[in-house]
Write a protein that holds these residues in place. Structure first.
Motif, short mmCIF file in Angstrom:
data_model
loop_
_atom_site.label_atom_id
_atom_site.label_comp_id
_atom_site.label_asym_id
_atom_site.label_seq_id
_atom_site.Cartn_x
_atom_site.Cartn_y
_atom_site.Cartn_z
N LEU A 46 7.20 78.30 8.33
CA LEU A 46 8.25 78.10 7.33
C LEU A 46 9.40 79.09 7.46
O LEU A 46 10.54 78.76 7.16
N ILE A 47 9.10 80.32 7.89
CA ILE A 47 10.13 81.36 7.95
C ILE A 47 10.35 81.76 9.41
O ILE A 47 9.43 82.22 10.09
N TRP A 48 11.58 81.59 9.88
CA TRP A 48 11.95 81.98 11.24
C TRP A 48 12.80 83.25 11.25
O TRP A 48 13.04 83.84 12.29
N SER A 49 13.29 83.63 10.09
CA SER A 49 14.02 84.90 9.99
C SER A 49 13.04 86.07 10.02
O SER A 49 11.96 85.97 9.43
N PRO A 50 13.37 87.18 10.66
CA PRO A 50 12.45 88.33 10.77
C PRO A 50 12.46 89.18 9.50
O PRO A 50 12.92 90.32 9.48
N VAL A 51 11.96 88.59 8.40
CA VAL A 51 11.97 89.26 7.12
C VAL A 51 10.53 89.56 6.71
O VAL A 51 9.62 88.78 6.98
N ASN A 52 10.30 90.69 6.08
CA ASN A 52 8.98 91.09 5.62
C ASN A 52 8.93 90.97 4.10
O ASN A 52 9.56 91.75 3.38
N LEU A 53 8.19 89.98 3.61
CA LEU A 53 8.11 89.75 2.17
C LEU A 53 6.88 90.46 1.61
O LEU A 53 5.76 90.23 2.05
N VAL A 54 7.12 91.33 0.65
CA VAL A 54 6.05 92.11 0.01
C VAL A 54 6.18 91.95 -1.50
O VAL A 54 7.21 91.46 -1.99
N PRO A 55 5.16 92.33 -2.26
CA PRO A 55 5.30 92.26 -3.72
C PRO A 55 6.58 92.95 -4.19
O PRO A 55 6.88 94.07 -3.78
N GLY A 56 7.34 92.23 -5.00
CA GLY A 56 8.64 92.73 -5.44
C GLY A 56 9.80 92.11 -4.70
O GLY A 56 10.94 92.18 -5.17
N SER A 57 9.53 91.52 -3.52
CA SER A 57 10.58 90.80 -2.79
C SER A 57 10.95 89.53 -3.56
O SER A 57 10.17 89.02 -4.36
N ALA A 58 12.14 89.01 -3.27
CA ALA A 58 12.60 87.78 -3.92
C ALA A 58 13.14 86.82 -2.87
O ALA A 58 13.81 87.24 -1.91
N VAL A 59 12.85 85.52 -3.04
CA VAL A 59 13.29 84.47 -2.13
C VAL A 59 14.02 83.40 -2.94
O VAL A 59 13.55 83.00 -4.01
N LEU A 60 15.15 82.94 -2.41
CA LEU A 60 15.90 81.85 -3.03
C LEU A 60 15.92 80.66 -2.09
O LEU A 60 16.24 80.80 -0.92
N ASP A 61 15.58 79.49 -2.63
CA ASP A 61 15.73 78.23 -1.90
C ASP A 61 16.95 77.52 -2.48
O ASP A 61 16.88 76.93 -3.57
N ALA A 62 18.10 77.62 -1.79
CA ALA A 62 19.35 77.04 -2.27
C ALA A 62 19.39 75.56 -1.91
O ALA A 62 19.06 75.17 -0.79
N ALA A 63 19.82 74.72 -2.87
CA ALA A 63 19.76 73.27 -2.71
C ALA A 63 18.32 72.84 -2.45
O ALA A 63 18.02 72.15 -1.48
N THR A 64 17.44 73.25 -3.33
CA THR A 64 15.99 73.11 -3.11
C THR A 64 15.50 71.68 -3.14
O THR A 64 14.43 71.38 -2.59
N GLY A 65 16.23 70.76 -3.76
CA GLY A 65 15.78 69.37 -3.81
C GLY A 65 14.47 69.22 -4.54
O GLY A 65 14.33 69.60 -5.71
N LEU A 73 5.79 77.69 0.60
CA LEU A 73 5.89 79.13 0.78
C LEU A 73 5.08 79.88 -0.27
O LEU A 73 4.50 80.93 0.03
N ALA A 74 5.00 79.33 -1.47
CA ALA A 74 4.25 79.98 -2.55
C ALA A 74 2.78 80.18 -2.19
O ALA A 74 2.14 81.13 -2.66
N ASP A 75 2.26 79.32 -1.32
CA ASP A 75 0.86 79.43 -0.90
C ASP A 75 0.66 80.45 0.22
O ASP A 75 -0.47 80.74 0.59
N GLN A 76 1.77 80.96 0.78
CA GLN A 76 1.67 81.83 1.95
C GLN A 76 2.08 83.27 1.70
O GLN A 76 1.72 84.15 2.49
#
Length: 290
Positions: A46-65, A73-76
């Motif tokens: 799902l994620i191809w950007s080299p980002v490290n998501l940890v507790p406290g991180s935030a993700v936005l799905d723009a034009a989420t449909g 992503l919520a399951d991962q």
């Protein structure tokens, strides 16, 4: 003679938005199917950007449909990662999810309080949603809401200027869709122009992941799934095409249906038929404050 349509689909009513496709249950189902096809084509990653998501991180799905990418992503991600989705049409949103918040709004004017909030912003398939003039504004907004050093992942149909590759009927259908886009002020070869838009917005470290997704019966289940998803997409643009006069290719709903059926037969019988897709990963510079 003007083209005619007896379409009964439901469309968005968000002020100032230019999205072409419907906003109803069939469209939500199509978006969910499309997500599954793309997820498979991209190795279930799902994620191809080299980002490290940890507790406290935030993700936005723009034009989420339908929110399909965000719910997957919520399951991962670890507990404590904040997940938000925004779209002009709340009728497409999924049922409430304990770890995901959904908001109504446009990618061209994200909430002012979101500045420098997200480690990752994801946006998928707005070729039929944004006009040529709106793309630069959208990318500036995505950059504004990222933290310095945060990443944006932009996903669009086509590799260069070609969306679908098969035979002459597919090329004819693609020309019709290109003319529909032009008539509404949209860009058809979006993926070819996105790198310049991103650079102009001040993003850096542009990376791309290109896939040619097999299309048609010749490619087995993957090809059939991709074919079926694209059929539903083309059915959804029937009314906009006919309301635009058919663009020299069709004059009635029956002619549209016949052309679509001929294209599907071409996909099924032409090995190598494919839907092109590109994922762009870009970074907001560390030195920027917004």
């Amino acid at each position: 003679m003007p083209a005619t349509s007896d379409d009964t689909r439901t469309y968005h009513s968000f002020p100032g938005a230019h999205y072409v496709l419907p906003a109803d249950k069939p469209e939500r189902d199509r978006l969910d199917r499309q997500h599954r096809v793309l997820k498979h084509a991209y190795d279930d990653k799902l994620i191809w950007s080299p980002v490290n998501l940890v507790p406290g991180s935030a993700v936005l799905d723009a034009a989420t449909g339908s929110g399909a990418w965000l719910l997957d992503l919520a399951d991962q991600v670890p507990d404590g990662v904040q997940l938000r989705g925004i779209d002009i049409e709340s009728r497409l949103f999924p049922p409430l999810h304990p770890n995901v918040e959904f908001f109504t709004g446009s990618v061209t004017a994200l909430p002012s309080e979101w500045s420098s909030t997200f480690q990752l912003v994801h946006q998928r398939l707005l070729t039929l949603g944004l006009t040529a003039a709106e793309w630069p504004d959208a990318f500036l907004e995505l950059k504004r809401v990222l933290v310095p050093g945060g990443w944006a992942q932009i996903e669009e149909s086509s590799a260069g200027s070609r969306h679908w590759e098969s035979g002459p009927i597919t090329a004819r259908f693609e020309d019709m869709l290109s003319k529909l886009n032009t008539s509404r002020g949209h860009i058809f070869d979006t993926a070819a122009q996105i790198p310049n838009f991103l650079a102009d917005a001040g993003f850096t470290n542009i990376r791309t992941e290109v896939r040619g997704i097999p299309l048609g019966k010749w490619a087995g289940k993957e090809g059939c799934d991709n074919r079926d998803g694209n059929i539903v997409f083309f059915q959804a643009i029937k009314t906009p095409v006919l309301n635009g006069g058919g663009f020299g290719h069709v004059s009635t709903g029956e002619e549209f249906d016949r052309l679509l059926a001929e294209m599907v037969e071409e996909w099924d019988s032409t090995p190598g038929s494919k839907w092109n897709f590109t994922i762009f990963s870009v970074q907001k510079p560390l030195s920027e404050d917004v």
